[in-house]
Design an enzyme around this catalytic site. Structure first.
Site, PDB file in Angstrom:
ATOM      1  CB  SER A 154      -0.889  -0.008   1.250  1.00 39.29           C
ATOM      2  OG  SER A 154      -1.491   1.259   1.443  1.00 39.29           O
ATOM      3  CE  LYS A 196      -1.504  -3.959   3.587  1.00 37.39           C
ATOM      4  NZ  LYS A 196      -1.787  -5.166   2.799  1.00 37.39           N
ATOM      5  CE1 TYR A 226      -3.052   0.497   5.486  1.00 40.46           C
ATOM      6  CE2 TYR A 226      -3.493  -1.823   5.879  1.00 40.46           C
ATOM      7  CZ  TYR A 226      -3.285  -0.765   5.000  1.00 40.46           C
ATOM      8  OH  TYR A 226      -3.294  -0.990   3.645  1.00 40.46           O
TER       9      TYR A 226
HETATM   10  C1  WQD Z   1      -9.308   9.550   1.171  1.00 39.13           C
HETATM   11  C2  WQD Z   1      -9.526  11.040   1.400  1.00 39.13           C
HETATM   12  C3  WQD Z   1      -9.705  11.659   3.696  1.00 39.13           C
HETATM   13  C4  WQD Z   1     -13.478   9.518   4.440  1.00 39.13           C
HETATM   14  C5  WQD Z   1      -6.530   4.607   3.222  1.00 39.13           C
HETATM   15  C6  WQD Z   1      -5.399   3.733   3.668  1.00 39.13           C
HETATM   16  C7  WQD Z   1      -4.744   3.123   2.451  1.00 39.13           C
HETATM   17  C8  WQD Z   1      -5.774   2.376   1.652  1.00 39.13           C
HETATM   18  C9  WQD Z   1      -6.859   3.340   1.210  1.00 39.13           C
HETATM   19  C10 WQD Z   1      -5.868   0.078   2.355  1.00 39.13           C
HETATM   20  C11 WQD Z   1      -8.717  11.610   2.549  1.00 39.13           C
HETATM   21  C12 WQD Z   1     -11.014  11.922   2.975  1.00 39.13           C
HETATM   22  C13 WQD Z   1     -12.329  10.027   3.852  1.00 39.13           C
HETATM   23  C14 WQD Z   1     -14.522  10.405   4.826  1.00 39.13           C
HETATM   24  C15 WQD Z   1     -13.214  12.258   4.001  1.00 39.13           C
HETATM   25  N1  WQD Z   1      -6.328   1.321   2.413  1.00 39.13           N
HETATM   26  N2  WQD Z   1     -12.213  11.367   3.643  1.00 39.13           N
HETATM   27  N3  WQD Z   1     -14.351  11.744   4.584  1.00 39.13           N
HETATM   28  O1  WQD Z   1      -6.881   7.563   3.954  1.00 39.13           O
HETATM   29  O2  WQD Z   1      -6.113   8.000   1.553  1.00 39.13           O
HETATM   30  O3  WQD Z   1      -6.044   5.688   2.460  1.00 39.13           O
HETATM   31  O4  WQD Z   1      -7.436   3.865   2.430  1.00 39.13           O
HETATM   32  O5  WQD Z   1      -5.008  -0.360   1.653  1.00 39.13           O
HETATM   33  O6  WQD Z   1      -3.723   2.246   2.856  1.00 39.13           O
HETATM   34  O7  WQD Z   1      -4.442   4.543   4.338  1.00 39.13           O
HETATM   35  O8  WQD Z   1      -8.232   6.739   1.967  1.00 39.13           O
HETATM   36  O9  WQD Z   1     -10.625   6.853   1.421  1.00 39.13           O
HETATM   37  O10 WQD Z   1      -9.919   6.895   3.870  1.00 39.13           O
HETATM   38  O11 WQD Z   1      -9.502   8.896   2.432  1.00 39.13           O
HETATM   39  O12 WQD Z   1     -13.091  13.480   3.803  1.00 39.13           O
HETATM   40  O13 WQD Z   1     -15.592  10.004   5.369  1.00 39.13           O
HETATM   41  O14 WQD Z   1     -10.901  11.265   1.732  1.00 39.13           O
HETATM   42  O15 WQD Z   1      -9.413  12.713   4.624  1.00 39.13           O
HETATM   43  O16 WQD Z   1      -8.323  12.928   2.208  1.00 39.13           O
HETATM   44  P1  WQD Z   1      -6.780   7.108   2.537  1.00 39.13           P
HETATM   45  P2  WQD Z   1      -9.636   7.291   2.462  1.00 39.13           P
END
Ligand code: WQD
Length: 341
Positions: free
Chosen positions: A127, A155, A151
Site C-alpha cells: 500500500s 504493511k 496498519y
Molecule cells: C481519502 C480522502 C480523507 C473519508 C486509506 C489507507 C490506504 C488504503 C486506502 C488500504 C482523505 C477523505 C475520507 C470520509 C473524508 N487502504 N475522507 N471523509 O486515507 O487516503 O487511504 O485507504 O489499503 O492504505 O491509508 O483513503 O478513502 O480513507 O480517504 O473526507 O468520510 O478522503 O481525509 O483525504 P486514505 P480514504
C-alpha cells in the site's frame, strides 16, 4: 496446462476483481478466505461473470494445517497472490496486536508454507501507506518508507520481512505492489466493495450517502495546502488494479528478485472533486459538511506509475467518470451490499 495461482483473501474486494481478470486470461485461481470481511456470495458472482466457479477453501492464513492441505491438494500452484489482511487505519490504532498478528504473522506463516511446498513466487498486496507523509509528490518507488499508524507499520514490516527473506533466498521472486486508492467496481454491478459497518474510506461512504444509507459526508479537513483545501489522493479503478496484478504475474513473477511497483494513475483528485464526479455519475446529491482533519491523514498522495508502465507494460486507463459510474452501478444494484445487513 494453465497457470495455477493461490489467492489469499480471495473473496475480498480487490482479490475478487483480480480473480475475474485471471480467469479471463486462462489462469486458474485457488481461493482461501476466512470470510471475516467478505461474503461467500462472491464465488457465485465470479462464476456468473466468467463461467468458472473457483475452488475455495474457508479459513485463515494463520492456519498452518490448512495451508499445507491446499498446497498438497494443488501441487501445480506456481505463485501466490497475497491479499488477506486487515486494512482499516483507525481500527489498527485501537487493535494493533490484531493487525500485527494477521498482517505480519499471517504473511510469515504463508511464506513458510510456500517454502515447504516449493512455491517461490509471491505477489504481495502492499500500500502507498508505506510512504508515510511523503516529502513531495508524485511518489516514486525509491522514496523513503515509514508509517503513521499500526496498519501502515504492519504493511511496512511485511515488506521488510519479504525483502530480507528474498535476499536470503535469491531464487525466489517477490513482487510488492503498492496500491494507491482503489475505488470503483466491476462495470456489471455484480462485484463490488462491501465494507462492513461504517465505511472508513471516502468513496464507499459517498456511495452510501447517495443511496440514502448515510445522512451526509463529513469532509475531513478543508485547510490543507491543496487547490481546494481538501485532501488529494490517487484513485485507481479496481479493474485497472486487477490488470496490474496480471501484468505482475506475467512480467515480474517469473524473474527471481524483489520487485517493487506503484499501482496508481499518476493523477490526484481532491475530496470535493470526488463528490462532484459522483454527483454527475449518479444524478444524486451528496450532502456534506466541512469537518476537522482526521488524525493521521496527509494532504496529498499520488504516484508516478512510470516504473510499472516500463517494466510491467501496464498503466491505468479508466477515468474518474468511469470510477464514479461503476461505483454507482454497484451501489444502485446492491444497496445493502452482498447480503442484506
Ligand atoms: C481519502 C480522502 C480523507 C473519508 C486509506 C489507507 C490506504 C488504503 C486506502 C488500504 C482523505 C477523505 C475520507 C470520509 C473524508 N487502504 N475522507 N471523509 O486515507 O487516503 O487511504 O485507504 O489499503 O492504505 O491509508 O483513503 O478513502 O480513507 O480517504 O473526507 O468520510 O478522503 O481525509 O483525504 P486514505 P480514504
Amino acid at each position: 496446462m494453465s497457470k495455477k495461482v493461490l489467492i489469499t483473501g480471495g473473496t475480498g474486494y480487490i482479490a475478487s476483481h483480480t480473480c475475474v481478470a485471471l480467469i479471463e486470461q486462462g489462469v486458474t485461481p485457488i481461493l482461501v478466505d476466512d470470510l471475516s470481511n467478505s461474503s461467500k456470495l462472491v464465488l457465485s458472482r465470479i462464476q456468473e461473470l466468467t463461467g468458472v466457479l473457483p475452488v475455495f477453501y474457508q479459513g485463515s492464513i494463520l492456519d498452518k494445517v490448512l495451508l499445507a492441505k491446499i498446497f498438497a491438494e494443488h501441487p501445480e500452484i506456481e505463485a501466490v497472490m497475497h491479499f488477506a489482511g486487515l486494512k482499516a487505519v483507525g481500527e489498527s490504532v485501537e487493535k494493533p496486536l490484531a493487525y500485527y498478528q494477521c498482517n505480519v504473522a499471517g504473511t510469515l506463516n504463508l511464506v513458510e508454507a510456500m517454502q515447504a511446498a516449493g512455491v517461490k513466487q509471491l505477489i504481495f498486496s502492499s500500500s502507498a501507506t508505506v510512504y508515510g507523509d511523503p516529502a513531495s509528490v508524485p511518489i516514486e518507488e525509491s522514496f523513503p518508507t515509514s508509517a503513521t499508524n499500526p496498519y501502515g507499520w504492519s504493511k511496512w514490516m511485511v515488506e521488510r520481512c519479504l525483502m530480507d527473506f528474498q535476499a536470503a533466498q535469491p531464487d525466489w521472486s517477490i513482487t510488492l505492489l503498492r496500491y494507491f486508492n482503489p475505488v470503483g467496481n466491476h462495470p456489471s454491478g455484480r462485484l463490488g466493495e462491501d465494507p462492513q459497518g461504517i465505511p472508513n474510506n471516502l468513496v464507499p461512504y459517498i456511495a452510501q450517502v447517495a443511496i440514502g444509507r448515510r445522512e451526509q459526508l463529513s469532509v475531513f479537513g478543508s485547510d490543507y495546502n491543496t487547490p481546494d483545501g481538501t485532501g488529494v489522493r490517487d484513485y485507481i479503478h479496481v479493474v485497472d488494479l486487477a490488470q496490474g496484478h496480471l501484468a505482475a504475474l506475467t512480467y515480474a513473477s517469473p524473474k527471481a528478485g524483489c520487485h517493487i511497483y506503484n499501482l496508481g494513475t499518476g493523477q490526484g483528485y481532491s475530496v470535493l472533486e470526488m463528490i462532484q464526479a459522483f454527483e454527475k455519475a449518479s444524478g444524486r446529491a451528496v450532502p456534506y459538511v466541512l469537518a476537522p482533519r482526521r488524525p493521521g491523514d496527509i494532504a496529498e498522495c499520488w504516484a508516478t506509475p512510470e516504473k510499472a508502465k516500463r517494466e510491467l507494460h501496464w498503466q491505468a486507463t479508466r477515468t474518474l467518470d468511469e470510477m464514479a459510474r461503476d461505483t454507482w452501478t454497484w451501489q444502485e444494484n446492491n444497496p445493502m451490499g452482498y447480503e442484506p445487513q
